[in-house]
Scaffold this motif. Structure first.
Motif, PDB file in Angstrom:
ATOM      1  N   GLU A  40       0.916  -1.335  -0.005  1.00 20.43           N
ATOM      2  CA  GLU A  40      -0.226  -0.085  -0.120  1.00 20.43           C
ATOM      3  C   GLU A  40       1.139   1.293  -0.115  1.00 20.43           C
ATOM      4  OE1 GLU A  40      -4.019   1.860   2.386  1.00 20.43           O
ATOM      5  OE2 GLU A  40      -2.937   0.040   3.130  1.00 20.43           O
ATOM      6  N   ILE A  41       1.884   1.401   0.789  1.00 22.18           N
ATOM      7  CA  ILE A  41       2.973   2.187   0.756  1.00 22.18           C
ATOM      8  C   ILE A  41       3.491   2.653  -0.597  1.00 22.18           C
ATOM      9  CG2 ILE A  41       4.966   3.251   1.704  1.00 22.18           C
ATOM     10  CD1 ILE A  41       4.295   2.115   4.285  1.00 22.18           C
ATOM     11  N   LYS A  42       3.900   1.405  -1.247  1.00 20.49           N
ATOM     12  CA  LYS A  42       4.487   1.557  -2.514  1.00 20.49           C
ATOM     13  C   LYS A  42       3.749   2.165  -3.515  1.00 20.49           C
ATOM     14  CE  LYS A  42       7.807  -2.220  -1.980  1.00 20.49           C
ATOM     15  NZ  LYS A  42       8.366  -3.615  -2.352  1.00 20.49           N
ATOM     16  N   ARG A  43       2.385   1.647  -3.303  1.00 26.29           N
ATOM     17  CA  ARG A  43       1.357   2.218  -4.273  1.00 26.29           C
ATOM     18  C   ARG A  43       1.221   3.572  -4.089  1.00 26.29           C
ATOM     19  NH1 ARG A  43      -4.035  -0.605  -4.830  1.00 26.29           N
ATOM     20  NH2 ARG A  43      -4.234   0.830  -6.656  1.00 26.29           N
ATOM     21  N   GLN A  44       1.197   4.218  -2.801  1.00 25.71           N
ATOM     22  CA  GLN A  44       0.997   5.580  -2.855  1.00 25.71           C
ATOM     23  C   GLN A  44       2.099   6.388  -3.338  1.00 25.71           C
ATOM     24  OE1 GLN A  44      -1.821   6.901  -1.883  1.00 25.71           O
ATOM     25  NE2 GLN A  44      -1.077   8.835  -2.233  1.00 25.71           N
ATOM     26  N   GLU A  45       3.297   5.846  -3.021  1.00 25.72           N
ATOM     27  CA  GLU A  45       4.637   6.380  -3.471  1.00 25.72           C
ATOM     28  C   GLU A  45       4.531   6.779  -4.982  1.00 25.72           C
ATOM     29  OE1 GLU A  45       7.913   5.030  -0.034  1.00 25.72           O
ATOM     30  OE2 GLU A  45       7.517   4.005  -1.796  1.00 25.72           O
ATOM     31  N   LEU A  46       3.883   5.642  -5.555  1.00 26.30           N
ATOM     32  CA  LEU A  46       3.839   5.837  -7.063  1.00 26.30           C
ATOM     33  C   LEU A  46       2.850   7.057  -7.533  1.00 26.30           C
ATOM     34  CD1 LEU A  46       3.500   1.946  -8.317  1.00 26.30           C
ATOM     35  CD2 LEU A  46       5.563   3.479  -8.630  1.00 26.30           C
ATOM     36  N   ALA A  47       1.799   6.991  -6.685  1.00 28.01           N
ATOM     37  CA  ALA A  47       0.907   8.068  -6.990  1.00 28.01           C
ATOM     38  C   ALA A  47       1.433   9.775  -6.782  1.00 28.01           C
ATOM     39  CB  ALA A  47      -0.482   7.938  -6.237  1.00 28.01           C
ATOM     40  N   ALA A  48       2.425   9.482  -5.783  1.00 25.18           N
ATOM     41  CA  ALA A  48       3.241  10.727  -5.718  1.00 25.18           C
ATOM     42  C   ALA A  48       4.061  11.018  -6.737  1.00 25.18           C
ATOM     43  CB  ALA A  48       3.977  10.643  -4.087  1.00 25.18           C
ATOM     44  N   ASP A  49       4.858   9.856  -7.281  1.00 29.18           N
ATOM     45  CA  ASP A  49       5.591  10.098  -8.444  1.00 29.18           C
ATOM     46  C   ASP A  49       4.732  10.692  -9.523  1.00 29.18           C
ATOM     47  OD1 ASP A  49       7.768   9.117  -6.856  1.00 29.18           O
ATOM     48  OD2 ASP A  49       7.410   7.153  -7.714  1.00 29.18           O
ATOM     49  N   LEU A  50       3.710  10.199  -9.809  1.00 26.95           N
ATOM     50  CA  LEU A  50       2.894  10.645 -10.869  1.00 26.95           C
ATOM     51  C   LEU A  50       2.663  12.204 -10.658  1.00 26.95           C
ATOM     52  CD1 LEU A  50       0.339   7.651 -11.576  1.00 26.95           C
ATOM     53  CD2 LEU A  50       2.157   8.650 -12.965  1.00 26.95           C
ATOM     54  N   SER A  51       2.294  12.562  -9.405  1.00 32.30           N
ATOM     55  CA  SER A  51       1.876  14.057  -9.125  1.00 32.30           C
ATOM     56  C   SER A  51       3.181  14.884  -9.306  1.00 32.30           C
ATOM     57  CB  SER A  51       1.276  14.054  -7.713  1.00 32.30           C
ATOM     58  OG  SER A  51       0.241  13.248  -7.489  1.00 32.30           O
ATOM     59  N   GLU A  52       4.301  14.167  -9.092  1.00 34.51           N
ATOM     60  CA  GLU A  52       5.511  15.144  -9.250  1.00 34.51           C
ATOM     61  C   GLU A  52       5.727  15.394 -10.768  1.00 34.51           C
ATOM     62  OE1 GLU A  52      10.328  14.880  -8.022  1.00 34.51           O
ATOM     63  OE2 GLU A  52       8.948  13.188  -7.505  1.00 34.51           O
ATOM     64  N   TYR A  53       5.603  14.344 -11.688  1.00 34.57           N
ATOM     65  CA  TYR A  53       5.439  14.416 -13.185  1.00 34.57           C
ATOM     66  C   TYR A  53       4.779  15.652 -13.694  1.00 34.57           C
ATOM     67  CZ  TYR A  53       8.866  10.472 -13.358  1.00 34.57           C
ATOM     68  OH  TYR A  53       9.895   9.344 -13.309  1.00 34.57           O
ATOM     69  N   GLU A  54       3.390  15.319 -13.131  1.00 35.77           N
ATOM     70  CA  GLU A  54       2.255  16.359 -13.543  1.00 35.77           C
ATOM     71  C   GLU A  54       2.557  17.685 -13.097  1.00 35.77           C
ATOM     72  OE1 GLU A  54      -1.219  14.875 -11.840  1.00 35.77           O
ATOM     73  OE2 GLU A  54      -1.404  13.305 -13.214  1.00 35.77           O
ATOM     74  N   TYR A  55       3.396  17.875 -11.964  1.00 37.14           N
ATOM     75  CA  TYR A  55       3.748  19.353 -11.417  1.00 37.14           C
ATOM     76  C   TYR A  55       4.774  19.592 -12.253  1.00 37.14           C
ATOM     77  CZ  TYR A  55       5.985  22.629  -8.353  1.00 37.14           C
ATOM     78  OH  TYR A  55       6.585  23.925  -7.913  1.00 37.14           O
ATOM     79  N   GLU A  56       5.832  18.844 -12.682  1.00 39.41           N
ATOM     80  CA  GLU A  56       6.929  19.566 -13.538  1.00 39.41           C
ATOM     81  C   GLU A  56       6.371  19.838 -14.913  1.00 39.41           C
ATOM     82  OE1 GLU A  56      10.081  19.988 -12.836  1.00 39.41           O
ATOM     83  OE2 GLU A  56       9.674  19.511 -10.659  1.00 39.41           O
TER      84      GLU A  56
END
Length: 381
Positions: A40-56
């Protein structure tokens, strides 16, 4: 092949069990292992990675784009020669290539607000990751303490059973010499059976607690899983601060509250983006392209109707260059209330995010109240 696969699987199980048997897990080991391997933590970290790409990506939306294109056509049959504007029946080759660029000069500041929205979305997802880690840490600590508690209960039950065993043996001797009645012996035997049942129940409860912890760690096998008992623990006098003191600290630092606040900020920016659709949009567009055609006539030829001079592609490309720059203004006038509907949706989402923040604060306050009451009860007892 099946036999080989079976042997490999058995070896893996044995290795896992040996590793579990040889190592005692401290609370820190359990927490570190869970934080590194929890899905579950790994999946949420992936969601955070996607958010970082969208922010950039939102930052790059402020820049102009640049695209190139190339067309080359083979044709045959009767067609219009665009160079002489005559219908001809022949085989031909022609083409064009160029580049174009667009730059948004103004679009109601939607790109600006979108950058901040994506930033808040990223911070919200990072806060969710921290909340998951905190939740798992608390659950693991509770399960770890439960095992320690169950081990103590098992030791107490075993000690009581040993005492009862000694009393039974002592009572047998007293009955044999006639100093005690046989009924007293039977009562003592019955008490031993009760104590033996307590030992069994305590052992079962301990095994269940160990199973719960290994499942929280997502271990493949319980094996001989053992935890490391902490040494040198001392009970000290503790004066608990008031509930409001805990709450004021928690509301400023806990990730679930931070995440809820970031969601409110993100919803505010979504509303600003929706309102931006009411404003005119101004774009700058620039183009460069050139073309060539096998049927082209050299403009320097003295008799265009009977050309004799070749017109190389390189010369055509140089002679047929086209450049342009334009300002494009788009003014929204009537869009079937689509803009108003988007704004109303954004307003509702903003109000909902505020209610979620208030709800998270209420839940936190109740949890602190309950934990404070439990701590006070534990200290007084």
């Amino acid at each position: 092949m099946k036999r080989k696969a079976l042997i490999v699987n058995l070896l893996l199980v044995l290795i896992t069990q040996l590793c579990l048997a040889q190592n005692e897990w401290s609370l820190e080991d359990c927490i570190n292992y869970a934080l590194e391997n929890n899905i579950e933590i790994k999946r949420q970290e992936l969601a955070a990675d996607l958010s970082e790409y969208e922010y950039e990506q939102s930052k790059f939306e402020l820049l102009p784009n640049l695209n190139a294109g190339l067309i080359h056509t083979f044709s045959s049959g009767r067609a219009l020669n665009t160079e002489t504007y005559e219908w001809q029946d022949r085989q031909n080759q022609d083409g064009s290539f160029g580049v174009a660029s667009n730059l948004t000069l103004f679009n109601g500041l939607k790109n600006y607000h979108n950058i901040h929205k994506r930033k808040y979305d990223l911070l919200s997802n990072l806060a969710t990751v921290e909340k998951l880690k905190n939740d798992i840490t608390i659950i693991l600590a509770s399960s770890y303490l439960q095992i320690l508690f169950d081990e103590e209960l098992l030791e107490v039950a075993k000690s009581q059973l040993e005492v009862t065993e000694l009393q039974v043996e002592r009572m047998k001797k007293m009955v044999e010499v006639g100093s005690s009645a046989k009924g007293e012996l039977l009562d003592m035997v019955a008490q031993r059976a009760i104590e033996n049942l307590k030992v069994t129940n305590a052992q079962n409860q301990l095994e269940i607690s160990i199973l719960n912890l290994t499942q929280l760690l997502d271990l493949d096998s319980v094996g001989n899983f053992k935890i490391l008992k902490p040494q040198g623990l001392k009970i000290v006098d503790l004066t608990l601060p008031k509930v409001d003191t805990f709450y004021s600290t928690a509301i400023s630092n806990l990730p679930q509250i931070k995440g809820a606040k970031y969601n409110v900020n993100s919803a505010e920016k979504s509303l600003a983006i929706a309102k931006g659709d009411r404003y005119p949009n101004l774009f700058l567009r620039s183009e460069y392209y050139t073309r060539y055609n096998k049927a082209s006539i050299n403009p320097l030829d003295a008799d265009p109707t009977h050309p004799t001079m070749d017109y190389p592609y390189s010369d055509q490309i140089n002679d047929n260059q086209y450049r342009s720059a334009s300002l494009n203004l788009y003014v929204p006038i009537f869009n079937k209330k689509q803009i108003d509907t988007k704004i109303n949706h954004a307003k509702i989402a903003l109000n909902d995010s505020k209610y979620k923040l208030e709800q998270a604060q209420q839940i936190l306050y109740k949890e602190i109240q309950q934990a404070h009451a439990d701590a006070v009860l534990a200290i007084t007892n």
